[in-house]
Scaffold this motif. Structure first.
Motif, PDB file in Angstrom:
ATOM      1  N   PHE A  16      38.148  38.013   6.516  1.00 17.12           N
ATOM      2  CA  PHE A  16      38.051  38.856   7.633  1.00 17.12           C
ATOM      3  C   PHE A  16      39.852  39.260   7.900  1.00 17.12           C
ATOM      4  N   TRP A  17      40.544  38.280   7.462  1.00 20.48           N
ATOM      5  CA  TRP A  17      42.316  38.631   7.451  1.00 20.48           C
ATOM      6  C   TRP A  17      42.679  39.623   6.442  1.00 20.48           C
ATOM      7  N   THR A  18      41.867  39.960   5.599  1.00 19.34           N
ATOM      8  CA  THR A  18      42.613  40.841   4.437  1.00 19.34           C
ATOM      9  C   THR A  18      42.971  42.189   5.283  1.00 19.34           C
ATOM     10  N   GLY A  19      44.137  42.632   5.236  1.00 21.55           N
ATOM     11  CA  GLY A  19      44.368  43.779   5.908  1.00 21.55           C
ATOM     12  C   GLY A  19      45.045  43.500   7.170  1.00 21.55           C
ATOM     13  N   ARG A  20      44.748  42.620   7.801  1.00 17.50           N
ATOM     14  CA  ARG A  20      44.912  42.460   9.219  1.00 17.50           C
ATOM     15  C   ARG A  20      46.027  41.501   9.612  1.00 17.50           C
ATOM     16  N   SER A  21      47.140  41.177   8.684  1.00 22.66           N
ATOM     17  CA  SER A  21      48.153  40.302   8.848  1.00 22.66           C
ATOM     18  C   SER A  21      48.905  40.861  10.029  1.00 22.66           C
ATOM     19  N   GLY A  22      48.842  42.208  10.203  1.00 24.78           N
ATOM     20  CA  GLY A  22      49.571  42.867  11.381  1.00 24.78           C
ATOM     21  C   GLY A  22      49.274  42.675  12.708  1.00 24.78           C
ATOM     22  N   LEU A  23      48.196  41.493  12.754  1.00 26.03           N
ATOM     23  CA  LEU A  23      47.964  41.251  13.942  1.00 26.03           C
ATOM     24  C   LEU A  23      48.703  40.157  14.634  1.00 26.03           C
ATOM     25  N   VAL A  24      49.720  39.842  14.104  1.00 25.77           N
ATOM     26  CA  VAL A  24      50.983  38.869  14.552  1.00 25.77           C
ATOM     27  C   VAL A  24      51.627  39.876  15.410  1.00 25.77           C
ATOM     28  N   VAL A  25      51.991  41.128  15.188  1.00 21.11           N
ATOM     29  CA  VAL A  25      52.696  41.886  16.267  1.00 21.11           C
ATOM     30  C   VAL A  25      52.224  41.872  17.560  1.00 21.11           C
ATOM     31  N   PRO A  26      50.893  42.072  17.553  1.00 25.48           N
ATOM     32  CA  PRO A  26      50.396  42.148  19.284  1.00 25.48           C
ATOM     33  C   PRO A  26      50.213  40.706  19.567  1.00 25.48           C
ATOM     34  N   ALA A  27      50.301  39.851  18.874  1.00 30.30           N
ATOM     35  CA  ALA A  27      50.243  38.417  19.377  1.00 30.30           C
ATOM     36  C   ALA A  27      51.613  38.284  20.080  1.00 30.30           C
ATOM     37  N   LEU A  28      52.755  38.574  19.367  1.00 36.46           N
ATOM     38  CA  LEU A  28      54.205  38.744  19.735  1.00 36.46           C
ATOM     39  C   LEU A  28      54.208  39.421  21.236  1.00 36.46           C
ATOM     40  N   VAL A  30      51.992  40.054  23.225  1.00 38.52           N
ATOM     41  CA  VAL A  30      51.553  39.516  24.286  1.00 38.52           C
ATOM     42  C   VAL A  30      52.250  38.527  24.935  1.00 38.52           C
ATOM     43  N   ALA A  31      52.755  37.557  24.071  1.00 38.94           N
ATOM     44  CA  ALA A  31      53.605  36.414  24.282  1.00 38.94           C
ATOM     45  C   ALA A  31      54.896  36.889  24.899  1.00 38.94           C
ATOM     46  N   LEU A  32      55.449  38.100  24.591  1.00 42.58           N
ATOM     47  CA  LEU A  32      56.488  38.628  25.330  1.00 42.58           C
ATOM     48  C   LEU A  32      56.300  39.458  26.838  1.00 42.58           C
ATOM     49  N   GLY A  33      55.080  39.968  26.777  1.00 34.93           N
ATOM     50  CA  GLY A  33      54.500  40.217  28.133  1.00 34.93           C
ATOM     51  C   GLY A  33      54.138  39.264  28.833  1.00 34.93           C
ATOM     52  N   ALA A  34      53.458  38.057  28.653  1.00 42.86           N
ATOM     53  CA  ALA A  34      53.235  36.823  29.678  1.00 42.86           C
ATOM     54  C   ALA A  34      54.816  36.349  29.755  1.00 42.86           C
ATOM     55  N   PHE A  35      55.910  36.328  28.930  1.00 42.04           N
ATOM     56  CA  PHE A  35      57.039  35.821  29.295  1.00 42.04           C
ATOM     57  C   PHE A  35      57.870  36.807  30.658  1.00 42.04           C
ATOM     58  N   LEU A  36      57.393  38.147  30.498  1.00 40.81           N
ATOM     59  CA  LEU A  36      57.811  38.784  31.393  1.00 40.81           C
ATOM     60  C   LEU A  36      57.165  38.784  32.870  1.00 40.81           C
ATOM     61  N   ALA A  59      57.869  44.526  35.292  1.00 39.93           N
ATOM     62  CA  ALA A  59      56.249  44.748  35.282  1.00 39.93           C
ATOM     63  C   ALA A  59      55.876  45.802  34.553  1.00 39.93           C
ATOM     64  N   ILE A  60      56.701  47.062  34.435  1.00 38.37           N
ATOM     65  CA  ILE A  60      56.452  48.250  33.636  1.00 38.37           C
ATOM     66  C   ILE A  60      56.414  47.749  32.182  1.00 38.37           C
ATOM     67  N   VAL A  61      57.388  47.118  31.798  1.00 41.33           N
ATOM     68  CA  VAL A  61      57.686  46.740  30.430  1.00 41.33           C
ATOM     69  C   VAL A  61      56.409  45.767  29.992  1.00 41.33           C
ATOM     70  N   ALA A  62      56.157  44.682  30.764  1.00 41.36           N
ATOM     71  CA  ALA A  62      55.213  43.998  30.480  1.00 41.36           C
ATOM     72  C   ALA A  62      53.727  44.288  30.381  1.00 41.36           C
ATOM     73  N   GLY A  63      53.643  45.390  31.190  1.00 37.37           N
ATOM     74  CA  GLY A  63      52.233  46.466  31.038  1.00 37.37           C
ATOM     75  C   GLY A  63      52.218  47.008  29.679  1.00 37.37           C
ATOM     76  N   GLY A  64      53.650  47.475  29.495  1.00 40.75           N
ATOM     77  CA  GLY A  64      53.587  48.359  28.344  1.00 40.75           C
ATOM     78  C   GLY A  64      53.133  47.594  27.013  1.00 40.75           C
ATOM     79  N   CYS A  65      53.811  46.219  27.114  1.00 38.03           N
ATOM     80  CA  CYS A  65      53.579  45.272  25.946  1.00 38.03           C
ATOM     81  C   CYS A  65      52.352  44.926  25.929  1.00 38.03           C
ATOM     82  N   PHE A  66      51.400  45.020  26.799  1.00 41.44           N
ATOM     83  CA  PHE A  66      50.031  44.607  26.791  1.00 41.44           C
ATOM     84  C   PHE A  66      49.168  45.772  26.342  1.00 41.44           C
ATOM     85  N   VAL A  67      49.419  46.846  26.733  1.00 47.01           N
ATOM     86  CA  VAL A  67      48.835  48.205  26.428  1.00 47.01           C
ATOM     87  C   VAL A  67      49.092  48.448  24.879  1.00 47.01           C
ATOM     88  N   VAL A  68      50.214  48.169  24.299  1.00 50.06           N
ATOM     89  CA  VAL A  68      50.462  48.637  22.864  1.00 50.06           C
ATOM     90  C   VAL A  68      49.750  47.446  22.038  1.00 50.06           C
TER      91      VAL A  68
END
Length: 178
Positions: A16-28, A30-36, A59-68
């Protein structure tokens, strides 16, 4: 009608993870958004703060992090980035990671140069160097045009912070000249 897919390669099973290693970026992201969000909620706002207040921009930056993060996750789940690395003469598939060290090193180097030169050069020049370096790192080849756009963007940010927010960014060399 039944359709079967045959793979002529040596390995037909993919994780399942083949080609999906980029999911690390959304995880980061989300962590940045939660921190904000945490920082925004726990921020002590003085009663004299005017509207919209200091909590709006984080709040705008955090929302942008979650949307992206959501958009990148959807893209990677629907269409994984599978890189065909080819096979050698013996038919053995090439394996290993695929990294773009040039882009990473130029981008990180640009941030390091920006940090080192922000006080002596000031925001306008250091910011222009940062934007120009990142554009080169991401593949820009029109160096003069990219430098002009970078200078324009950093100047616009300086004006927005000064006129719009009433904040001063480091002036550096230009503050001494003017």
């Amino acid at each position: 009608m039944t359709t079967t897919t045959t793979d002529t390669g040596t390995d037909t099973s993919r994780s399942f993870w083949t080609g999906r290693s980029g999911l690390v970026v959304p995880a980061l992201l989300v962590a940045l958004g939660a921190f904000l969000v945490y920082g925004t909620v726990t921020m002590k706002v003085p009663p004299t703060a005017t509207s919209p207040g200091p909590q709006v921009f984080p709040a705008i930056v955090a929302g942008g992090c979650f949307v992206v993060a959501l958009l990148v996750t959807i893209q990677l789940l629907l269409k994984p980035d599978v890189v065909d690395r080819g096979v050698d003469e013996d038919g053995t598939p090439h394996t290993g990671t695929l990294s773009n060290w040039r882009t990473l090193s130029i981008t990180v180097g640009s941030v390091a140069v920006f940090i080192a030169l922000l006080d002596p050069l000031g925001w306008v020049l250091a910011g222009a160097l940062l934007f120009w370096g990142v554009s080169i790192g991401l593949g820009g080849r029109r160096y003069v045009f990219d430098a002009a756009v970078a200078l324009l963007v950093s100047s616009a940010i300086q004006i927005a912070f000064s006129a719009g927010l009433g904040l001063t960014l480091p002036g550096g060399v230009l503050a001494q000249i003017f």
